[in-house]
Scaffold this motif. Structure first.
Motif, PDB file in Angstrom:
ATOM      1  N   PHE B 149       0.998  -1.173  -0.048  1.00  0.00           N
ATOM      2  CA  PHE B 149      -0.026   0.117  -0.025  1.00  0.00           C
ATOM      3  C   PHE B 149       0.747   1.391   0.206  1.00  0.00           C
ATOM      4  CE2 PHE B 149      -3.024  -3.055   1.898  1.00  0.00           C
ATOM      5  CZ  PHE B 149      -4.021  -2.808   1.022  1.00  0.00           C
ATOM      6  N   GLU B 150       1.764   1.517   1.005  1.00  0.00           N
ATOM      7  CA  GLU B 150       2.100   2.989   1.124  1.00  0.00           C
ATOM      8  C   GLU B 150       3.291   3.010   0.077  1.00  0.00           C
ATOM      9  OE1 GLU B 150       3.029   2.927   5.666  1.00  0.00           O
ATOM     10  OE2 GLU B 150       1.762   1.483   4.836  1.00  0.00           O
ATOM     11  N   ARG B 151       3.880   2.052  -0.345  1.00  0.00           N
ATOM     12  CA  ARG B 151       4.708   2.466  -1.485  1.00  0.00           C
ATOM     13  C   ARG B 151       4.067   2.437  -2.890  1.00  0.00           C
ATOM     14  NH1 ARG B 151      10.122  -1.095  -1.594  1.00  0.00           N
ATOM     15  NH2 ARG B 151      10.347   0.377  -3.474  1.00  0.00           N
ATOM     16  N   LEU B 152       2.925   2.284  -2.876  1.00  0.00           N
ATOM     17  CA  LEU B 152       2.002   2.740  -3.943  1.00  0.00           C
ATOM     18  C   LEU B 152       1.235   3.820  -3.640  1.00  0.00           C
ATOM     19  CD1 LEU B 152       1.344  -0.795  -5.099  1.00  0.00           C
ATOM     20  CD2 LEU B 152       2.524   0.878  -6.465  1.00  0.00           C
ATOM     21  N   ASN B 153       1.570   4.589  -2.713  1.00  0.00           N
ATOM     22  CA  ASN B 153       0.801   6.026  -2.464  1.00  0.00           C
ATOM     23  C   ASN B 153      -0.319   5.707  -1.727  1.00  0.00           C
ATOM     24  OD1 ASN B 153       1.152   8.598  -2.445  1.00  0.00           O
ATOM     25  ND2 ASN B 153       0.072   9.110  -4.207  1.00  0.00           N
ATOM     26  N   MET B 154      -0.557   4.675  -1.100  1.00  0.00           N
ATOM     27  CA  MET B 154      -1.879   4.568  -0.374  1.00  0.00           C
ATOM     28  C   MET B 154      -1.662   4.342   1.190  1.00  0.00           C
ATOM     29  SD  MET B 154      -4.336   1.929  -2.285  1.00  0.00           S
ATOM     30  CE  MET B 154      -3.199   1.045  -3.226  1.00  0.00           C
ATOM     31  N   GLY B 171       1.404  -9.587  12.344  1.00  0.00           N
ATOM     32  CA  GLY B 171       2.755  -8.968  12.086  1.00  0.00           C
ATOM     33  C   GLY B 171       3.035  -7.842  10.796  1.00  0.00           C
ATOM     34  N   GLY B 172       1.844  -7.413  10.166  1.00  0.00           N
ATOM     35  CA  GLY B 172       1.956  -6.421   9.513  1.00  0.00           C
ATOM     36  C   GLY B 172       2.317  -7.043   8.097  1.00  0.00           C
ATOM     37  N   TRP B 173       1.990  -8.333   7.784  1.00  0.00           N
ATOM     38  CA  TRP B 173       1.846  -9.115   6.663  1.00  0.00           C
ATOM     39  C   TRP B 173       0.529  -9.116   5.997  1.00  0.00           C
ATOM     40  CZ3 TRP B 173       6.480  -9.333   5.019  1.00  0.00           C
ATOM     41  CH2 TRP B 173       7.631  -9.552   5.884  1.00  0.00           C
ATOM     42  N   VAL B 174       0.343  -8.869   4.798  1.00  0.00           N
ATOM     43  CA  VAL B 174      -0.847  -8.770   3.949  1.00  0.00           C
ATOM     44  C   VAL B 174      -1.024  -9.909   2.782  1.00  0.00           C
ATOM     45  CG1 VAL B 174      -0.282  -6.815   2.961  1.00  0.00           C
ATOM     46  CG2 VAL B 174      -2.665  -7.127   3.394  1.00  0.00           C
ATOM     47  N   LEU B 175      -2.028 -10.511   2.701  1.00  0.00           N
ATOM     48  CA  LEU B 175      -2.159 -11.156   1.263  1.00  0.00           C
ATOM     49  C   LEU B 175      -2.064 -10.043   0.308  1.00  0.00           C
ATOM     50  CD1 LEU B 175      -4.401 -14.128   2.015  1.00  0.00           C
ATOM     51  CD2 LEU B 175      -1.748 -13.936   1.826  1.00  0.00           C
ATOM     52  N   ARG B 176      -1.494 -10.100  -0.780  1.00  0.00           N
ATOM     53  CA  ARG B 176      -1.369  -8.853  -1.728  1.00  0.00           C
ATOM     54  C   ARG B 176      -2.552  -8.563  -2.292  1.00  0.00           C
ATOM     55  NH1 ARG B 176       2.491 -11.538  -6.318  1.00  0.00           N
ATOM     56  NH2 ARG B 176       1.191 -13.241  -7.001  1.00  0.00           N
ATOM     57  N   THR B 177      -2.792  -7.399  -2.340  1.00  0.00           N
ATOM     58  CA  THR B 177      -4.207  -7.240  -3.092  1.00  0.00           C
ATOM     59  C   THR B 177      -4.030  -7.081  -4.423  1.00  0.00           C
ATOM     60  OG1 THR B 177      -3.827  -4.849  -2.587  1.00  0.00           O
ATOM     61  CG2 THR B 177      -5.151  -6.084  -0.913  1.00  0.00           C
ATOM     62  N   HIS B 178      -3.077  -6.681  -4.983  1.00  0.00           N
ATOM     63  CA  HIS B 178      -2.705  -6.478  -6.376  1.00  0.00           C
ATOM     64  C   HIS B 178      -1.427  -6.986  -6.704  1.00  0.00           C
ATOM     65  CE1 HIS B 178      -1.988  -2.129  -4.994  1.00  0.00           C
ATOM     66  NE2 HIS B 178      -1.198  -2.800  -4.357  1.00  0.00           N
ATOM     67  N   THR B 179      -1.129  -7.441  -8.031  1.00  0.00           N
ATOM     68  CA  THR B 179       0.293  -7.641  -8.367  1.00  0.00           C
ATOM     69  C   THR B 179       0.983  -6.428  -8.640  1.00  0.00           C
ATOM     70  OG1 THR B 179      -0.819  -8.166 -10.576  1.00  0.00           O
ATOM     71  CG2 THR B 179      -0.152 -10.102  -9.094  1.00  0.00           C
ATOM     72  N   THR B 180       0.530  -5.260  -8.504  1.00  0.00           N
ATOM     73  CA  THR B 180       1.177  -4.111  -8.806  1.00  0.00           C
ATOM     74  C   THR B 180       2.366  -3.923  -7.912  1.00  0.00           C
ATOM     75  OG1 THR B 180      -1.055  -2.972  -9.178  1.00  0.00           O
ATOM     76  CG2 THR B 180       0.757  -1.747  -9.075  1.00  0.00           C
ATOM     77  N   VAL B 181       2.231  -4.714  -6.434  1.00  0.00           N
ATOM     78  CA  VAL B 181       3.166  -4.608  -5.683  1.00  0.00           C
ATOM     79  C   VAL B 181       4.430  -5.241  -6.291  1.00  0.00           C
ATOM     80  CG1 VAL B 181       2.587  -6.739  -4.566  1.00  0.00           C
ATOM     81  CG2 VAL B 181       3.782  -5.139  -3.309  1.00  0.00           C
ATOM     82  N   VAL B 182       4.413  -6.209  -7.239  1.00  0.00           N
ATOM     83  CA  VAL B 182       5.736  -6.728  -7.976  1.00  0.00           C
ATOM     84  C   VAL B 182       6.290  -5.637  -8.602  1.00  0.00           C
ATOM     85  CG1 VAL B 182       6.426  -8.546  -9.277  1.00  0.00           C
ATOM     86  CG2 VAL B 182       4.307  -9.043  -8.030  1.00  0.00           C
ATOM     87  N   ASP B 183       5.733  -4.750  -9.204  1.00  0.00           N
ATOM     88  CA  ASP B 183       6.481  -3.856 -10.051  1.00  0.00           C
ATOM     89  C   ASP B 183       7.332  -2.828  -8.969  1.00  0.00           C
ATOM     90  OD1 ASP B 183       4.483  -4.501 -11.611  1.00  0.00           O
ATOM     91  OD2 ASP B 183       3.383  -2.358 -11.694  1.00  0.00           O
ATOM     92  N   GLY B 292      -7.487  -1.512 -15.402  1.00  0.00           N
ATOM     93  CA  GLY B 292      -7.101   0.019 -15.038  1.00  0.00           C
ATOM     94  C   GLY B 292      -5.544   0.134 -15.290  1.00  0.00           C
ATOM     95  N   CYS B 293      -5.326   1.551 -15.402  1.00  0.00           N
ATOM     96  CA  CYS B 293      -3.901   1.688 -16.262  1.00  0.00           C
ATOM     97  C   CYS B 293      -3.824   3.268 -15.517  1.00  0.00           C
ATOM     98  CB  CYS B 293      -3.979   1.509 -17.371  1.00  0.00           C
ATOM     99  SG  CYS B 293      -5.016   2.298 -18.359  1.00  0.00           S
ATOM    100  N   GLY B 294      -2.558   3.629 -16.001  1.00  0.00           N
ATOM    101  CA  GLY B 294      -2.164   5.047 -15.901  1.00  0.00           C
ATOM    102  C   GLY B 294      -0.402   5.277 -15.879  1.00  0.00           C
ATOM    103  N   MET B 295      -0.075   6.687 -15.833  1.00  0.00           N
ATOM    104  CA  MET B 295       1.171   6.741 -15.816  1.00  0.00           C
ATOM    105  C   MET B 295       1.555   6.854 -13.969  1.00  0.00           C
ATOM    106  SD  MET B 295       1.816   7.517 -18.859  1.00  0.00           S
ATOM    107  CE  MET B 295       3.391   8.375 -18.814  1.00  0.00           C
ATOM    108  N   PHE B 296       2.535   5.885 -13.921  1.00  0.00           N
ATOM    109  CA  PHE B 296       2.813   5.788 -12.280  1.00  0.00           C
ATOM    110  C   PHE B 296       3.030   7.310 -11.691  1.00  0.00           C
ATOM    111  CE2 PHE B 296       4.797   1.266 -11.806  1.00  0.00           C
ATOM    112  CZ  PHE B 296       3.895   0.939 -10.872  1.00  0.00           C
ATOM    113  N   HIS B 297       2.373   7.557 -10.456  1.00  0.00           N
ATOM    114  CA  HIS B 297       2.685   8.818  -9.704  1.00  0.00           C
ATOM    115  C   HIS B 297       4.043   9.020  -9.530  1.00  0.00           C
ATOM    116  CE1 HIS B 297       1.795  11.864  -6.902  1.00  0.00           C
ATOM    117  NE2 HIS B 297       0.462  11.604  -7.313  1.00  0.00           N
ATOM    118  N   PRO B 298       4.407  10.264  -9.676  1.00  0.00           N
ATOM    119  CA  PRO B 298       6.003  10.542  -9.649  1.00  0.00           C
ATOM    120  C   PRO B 298       6.426  10.250  -8.022  1.00  0.00           C
ATOM    121  CG  PRO B 298       4.650  12.532 -10.269  1.00  0.00           C
ATOM    122  CD  PRO B 298       3.750  11.511 -10.115  1.00  0.00           C
ATOM    123  N   ARG B 299       5.344  10.162  -7.123  1.00  0.00           N
ATOM    124  CA  ARG B 299       5.627   9.788  -5.589  1.00  0.00           C
ATOM    125  C   ARG B 299       5.819   8.323  -5.687  1.00  0.00           C
ATOM    126  NH1 ARG B 299       7.516  10.839  -1.411  1.00  0.00           N
ATOM    127  NH2 ARG B 299       6.402   9.687   0.649  1.00  0.00           N
TER     128      ARG B 299
END
Lengths: 744, 347
Positions: B149-154, B171-183, B292-299
């Motif tokens: 989440f956080e590294r994807l601006n959430m 322990g702060g572990w989450v089942l990934r909600t999107h494969t965007t996290v692999v990016d 869904g798609c877009g230009m990666f946020h600069p953040r």
């Protein structure tokens, strides 16, 4: 967001058909989930993304429609966007005092007294509540609202209640500013204090639920007890009732993440919370107050005192964002003229100072526009995404490659499908209560949705057995399936589970089908499963000849093996396969207890393969080297399955001899084969078992194993004497090492 | 020199020839024909005897008689061979006729194996993107909340997290909600330019129904480089849509919102069920959203140590089940994970 078009028309002219309007709005990022025909009227149910708090109201939608259709937007009566000043009566503790505002020309009634004389507002936490406005309404008449208002509210999906509550809801839907009405006489003191909740403090909210609060939540108190959960829902005690005579109307601006967190923590998703958590307009409350006062006066439902209390210690100034037109064009890949950009931004409500770099002052109702890239999106949105061309990337190309582990998965899947198996996929979410009586720990989900899905699978075997059972229950008794996927070995207290690639194969019923196929030839058995494992190992260039009965395999170290416990299998009909000394698979007939528990109609056969270990061995990294999940520093590292080298076809003829060894039952066929291989030497090309026989004249407790032995030399034609010499060595070895009698 | 040959001799030779041909024709079996052959061509046969009698003929007649006898022998041999051939053909036909079976009996054998429609679909999608220079990678299914989440601006309590209600393991572990996290993982390990896709299980805490499964498959991809444009995103995804759904596929891009992209878009294709005329699947709109798609946020680039002024990036993500459902006209997502063989063998 339900938008009745009849209502929307109050603010903007719509000269296109509803479905065309829906299409245009979708193109601008406001797709209609549904276009509802409601009597004479049409209601658009718009999907508003969470970055657009400004579109959570009719006026906001009207602004978008006006932008798309180039029509002006009409503001409603009594609505004034600019806050007014007044003498101060409210204050924030330790900071500056608030101000009251005296209503301007739009205020319908000249009040004899000032609101500030009736209530005091204190904000203890200005970070959580940057702005709080309060108005006092006297001579309140509680009763049904006029029909037009009730109709509009209901078309928008809000239940009409009474004059005062309806006005707060109406103003929220119209302007996006949530409001709350307190029964002024039921506030213990005439003093409202905004602060963080005390630990364990409770509040009975309007929905009749008593909620326990925590210190991260914001509350409004009457000085002694909470009377409202800030920005989300009011308290029961100060609710507007039939006898309410004086009302305190609140319109505030709250810290969005605090509201979002509280709403989620309490599971309370109200219309107000939905607006505040997205980020409302800090400069909207006074206008909403004046609009509410106007409506109440219009309905003869109340009279607002002059001098609204306004605690706003640090007014929010509109942000200024720099926009480089050239950058916008470069990011979008299309040319938009700077003049067109200026036009679009101004139509959005921005103040633009032209230049090589545009200086753009963003209205406070657009909190989502904070950086250049946000403005670029707005430009593209209004210009039209469909007008941006489709191009292919320029510049350096990169090689397209497949991660080795995925390429290996593909080879395994293709190989197993080639063996007649159907690939199944099952959910990795399973029941933590072990169905297979194994007691093994599974990684638990802290917040499961159902008990059936409250843990991560520790093995693929329960899943494939369930697939057999599902099919059997639907009268499909012949099932040959496999699943390739990850299993999760719990990492222990708070540690990440260990994800490991695994493979399971499950067989049941007939594999050959058709008329007159004898049952013993048609049904799957352990040897069928073994054949599949042989084919799989061959595909991975591994040898699958180190097999021992599972009952003789060393016991697992509790919970550490990625393979399932031995008790899943029939003790006399199961095996462990090892490669290079590493256990890589367990397979065999499913234990009868498990067959019964799974309600399977036939004997079933299951193999569980530690694919991670198998890949490690195939890649020359034995010992379960981790091959999954790795994103290597450079693309295209070494493959797991290397191309097989060709062995020249034989140029000299073979010699075949049959050999039948009568051995005690205790001697395993695998042992006999190993002896033949070792004794025969390099010229043995194959030793193929073609007959297994027990019964007269073979002595009891013995069986005959007949092999066809194929011999061949790579460089010459073998003579009969050569063959005889090899066979003699083999016979001697079989006699001495396996106690075999040779039959000719 | 041939004057000594009698008419009888010549007639006799011709008669023998005719007799032999008749005998051959009359032989109704291979055994009978063999008798005929022995009678004429055997060592004690008529023709052999005639050759032996040649010694008693006048010397001047012998060559001529010898020629005639040789010709006779050849004729008889040919007659026997022909008859043998015709007899063989006849008996062969008879035997084949006797071996007739019912060719309309159903086939017999094992049922073929088949890969799961989703694993084939993901492979096919991956191949399309490999052709466009993308690298296929994979990442873990259990992620740190921070990465997912956080590294994807959430940040926590961001309203956009609502759409991705997630399963936690403690322990702060989450089942990934999107494969965007692999990016994110690729970006932290590599330097631009890069193009990568990943696919696999994702998890969201949605109640199960015909279109929601708590576990589903997603395919995500991204590209980072100098001068990467929104128009490139459109071009790459248009190519994908046409490669996957057919060359006549129409696409539409509409604004959307994802915290990790700006601008954000949703791509729809002309409804493949109704051809754009409007049906229940496309809610009468003629369009179905597929990604869904877009230009990666600069953040997001900044958080991965990439200079957003120098580099730009696009990214997209799509539900594999949804695409497979559209393509194969499957109306219930649960079918994918139930394991009913009638389904698995069908698609």
């Amino acid at each position: 967001m339900r938008v009745p078009l009849e209502w929307l028309r109050e603010y903007v002219d719509i000269d296109i058909a509803p479905d065309v309007l829906a299409e245009r709005l979708a193109g601008a990022g406001l797709p209609a989930e549904e276009v509802i025909q409601a009597g004479e009227d049409v209601v658009l149910d718009l999907e508003v993304t969470s970055n657009r708090p400004d579109c959570m109201c009719l006026l906001g939608i009207a602004r978008e429609v006006g932008l798309l259709l180039s029509h002006p937007v009409r503001l409603p009566d009594g609505y004034a966007e600019r806050p007014r000043t007044g003498r101060h009566t409210g204050r924030t503790r330790r900071t500056v005092a608030g101000r009251t505002s005296r209503r301007g020309a739009s205020a319908p009634v000249a009040a004899p007294r000032d609101a500030g004389d009736r209530v005091r507002i204190e904000v203890e936490d200005p970070a959580g509540c940057p702005r709080f406005t309060a108005a006092v309404i006297e001579d309140v008449r509680i009763g049904p609202s006029p029909a037009w208002m009730r109709r509009r509210l209901e078309a928008a999906g809000v239940r009409a209640i009474n004059t005062v509550v309806d006005v707060t809801n109406y103003v929220m839907l119209e302007t996006g500013q949530p409001m709350h009405a307190f029964d002024c006489d039921r506030l213990g003191t005439r003093r409202l204090l905004v602060r963080r909740a005390h630990p364990g403090e409770t509040l009975e909210t309007l929905d009749g639920v008593t909620r326990t609060l925590d210190p991260d939540m914001l509350v409004i108190t009457d000085g002694t007890r909470p009377v409202s959960l800030a920005g989300i829902i009011g308290g029961r005690d100060t609710e507007i009732g039939d006898r309410t005579a004086t009302v305190l109307l609140e319109a505030a601006y709250w810290h969005a993440p605090t509201i979002g967190r509280t709403a989620r923590r309490l599971g309370l998703r109200t219309e107000a919370a939905a607006r505040f958590e997205r980020g409302a307009d800090p400069n909207a409350p006074p206008a909403a107050q004046s609009r509410a006062a106007w409506l109440l006066a219009e309905m003869s439902a109340g009279r607002a005192l002059a001098g609204m209390v306004d605690v706003y210690p640090a007014p929010v100034q509109p942000a200024t964002v720099r926009l480089r037109p050239a950058r916008a064009c470069a990011v979008l890949g299309t040319e938009i003229a700077p003049a067109e950009m200026v036009r679009i931004l101004r139509a959005l409500g921005c103040r633009v100072t032209p230049g090589r770099t545009l200086s753009v002052q963003v209205p406070t109702f657009r909190p989502d526009l904070v950086a250049e890239v946000d403005l670029i999106e707005e430009l593209a949105r209004v210009y039209g995404y469909d007008r941006v061309p489709a191009t292919l990337p320029r510049g350096d190309t990169t090689p397209g490659t497949m991660a080795p582990v995925l390429a290996a998965d593909r080879a395994v899947r293709d190989t197993l499908a080639g063996c007649g198996l159907v690939e199944a996929l099952t959910l990795t979410l399973v029941r933590s209560a072990p169905q297979l009586a194994d007691g093994e720990p599974r990684a638990a989900i802290a917040n499961p949705l159902t008990q059936d899905h409250d843990a991560l699978r520790r093995s693929l075997v329960p899943g494939v057995l369930e697939v057999l059972a599902t099919n059997a229950a639907r009268r499909i008794g012949d099932a040959h399936i496999f699943e390739l996927g990850r299993i999760f070995v719990p990492g222990g207290d708070g540690h990440r589970p260990w994800e490991r690639r695994s493979l399971a194969i499950a067989l049941m019923g007939r594999w050959r089908r058709g008329w007159n196929v004898p049952a013993e030839h048609a049904s799957v058995d352990l040897h069928h499963l073994r054949w599949i494992l042989d084919v799989l190992c061959e595909e991975l260039a591994l040898s699958a000849d180190d097999v021992c009965p599972l009952s003789a395999a060393p016991a697992d170290l509790a919970g550490t093996s990625p393979l399932g416990p031995a008790r899943w299998w029939h003790p006399g009909r199961s095996a462990e396969l090892r490669i290079g000394g590493h256990p890589v698979a367990r397979y065999g007939e499913v234990h009868p207890d498990l067959v019964a528990a799974s309600k399977l109609p036939h004997r079933a056969y299951v193999a569980e393969i530690d694919l991670e270990a198998l890949y490690g061995l195939a890649a020359g990294r034995p010992g379960g080297a981790r091959v999954s999940d790795e994103i290597p520093p450079v693309p295209a590292p070494r493959p797991i399955i290397t191309a097989r080298a060709f062995t020249a076809l034989p140029r000299y003829p073979e010699i075949e001899r049959d050999l039948a060894a009568v051995v005690p039952d205790a001697v395993a066929a695998g042992r006999v084969e190993t002896i033949i291989r070792e004794a025969a030497g390099p010229w043995l090309e194959a030793a193929e078992l073609f007959d297994v026989y027990a019964g007269p004249p073979i002595p009891a407790g013995h069986r005959s194993l007949a092999y066809r032995v194929r011999l061949r030399a790579p460089d010459r034609t073998l003579a009969a004497d050569d063959a005889e010499e090899i066979l003699t060595r083999v016979r001697i070895a079989l006699r001495t090492r396996a106690g075999a009698e040779l039959r000719e | 020199m041939a004057g000594q040959l009698s008419v009888e001799d010549l007639q006799r030779i011709a008669e023998v020839g005719q007799e032999a041909e008749r005998a051959c024709a009359g032989a109704s079996s291979e055994a009978a024909l063999e008798e005929v052959r022995i009678r004429y061509l055997g060592r004690q046969g008529v023709i052999a005897q005639a050759f032996r009698a040649l010694a008693g003929a006048p010397a001047e007649d012998r060559p001529r008689l010898g020629q005639l006898l040789n010709a006779l022998k050849a004729d008889v041999e040919r007659a026997v061979r022909r008859r043998a051939e015709s007899l063989a053909a006849e008996t062969g036909l008879t035997r084949l006729a006797e071996e007739r079976i019912d060719v309309t009996l159903p086939g017999r054998g094992p049922l073929p194996g088949r890969r799961h429609v989703l694993s084939r679909t993901m492979q096919e999608m991956a191949e399309i993107f490999i052709g466009l220079g993308f690298e296929v990678v994979e990442g873990p299914e259990v992620e740190a909340d921070h990465d997912n989440f956080e590294r994807l601006n959430m940040p926590p309590y961001h309203p956009a997290r609502d759409a991705q209600d997630s399963f936690y393991l403690g322990g702060g572990w989450v089942l990934r909600t999107h494969t965007t996290v692999v990016d994110v993982h690729v970006m932290e390990r590599r330097t631009p330019p890069m193009r990568a896709i990943s696919y696999g299980h994702c998890y969201r805490r949605d109640p199960v129904d015909a279109s929601h499964s708590p576990m589903f498959q997603q395919l995500d991809g991204f590209m980072v480089g100098e001068g990467v444009r929104f128009s490139d995103l459109k071009g790459v995804l248009l190519h994908f849509a046409r490669a996957f759904f057919g060359p006549d596929t129409r696409t539409r891009f509409a604004p959307s919102y994802f915290p990790f992209t700006e601008p954000s878009a949703e791509m729809a294709i002309g409804c493949v069920i109704c051809g754009g005329r409007g049906c229940a699947v496309c809610k009468r709109s003629g369009w179905v959203e597929i990604l869904g798609c877009g230009m990666f946020h600069p953040r997001v680039l900044e958080l991965s140590g990439i200079d957003p002024e120098r580099y730009t990036a696009f990214a997209w993500g799509m539900g594999v089940e949804r695409l497979a459902m559209l393509r194969h006209r499957i109306d219930d997502i649960r079918l994918f994970y139930e394991g009913d063989l009638r389904f698995l063998r069908q698609v």
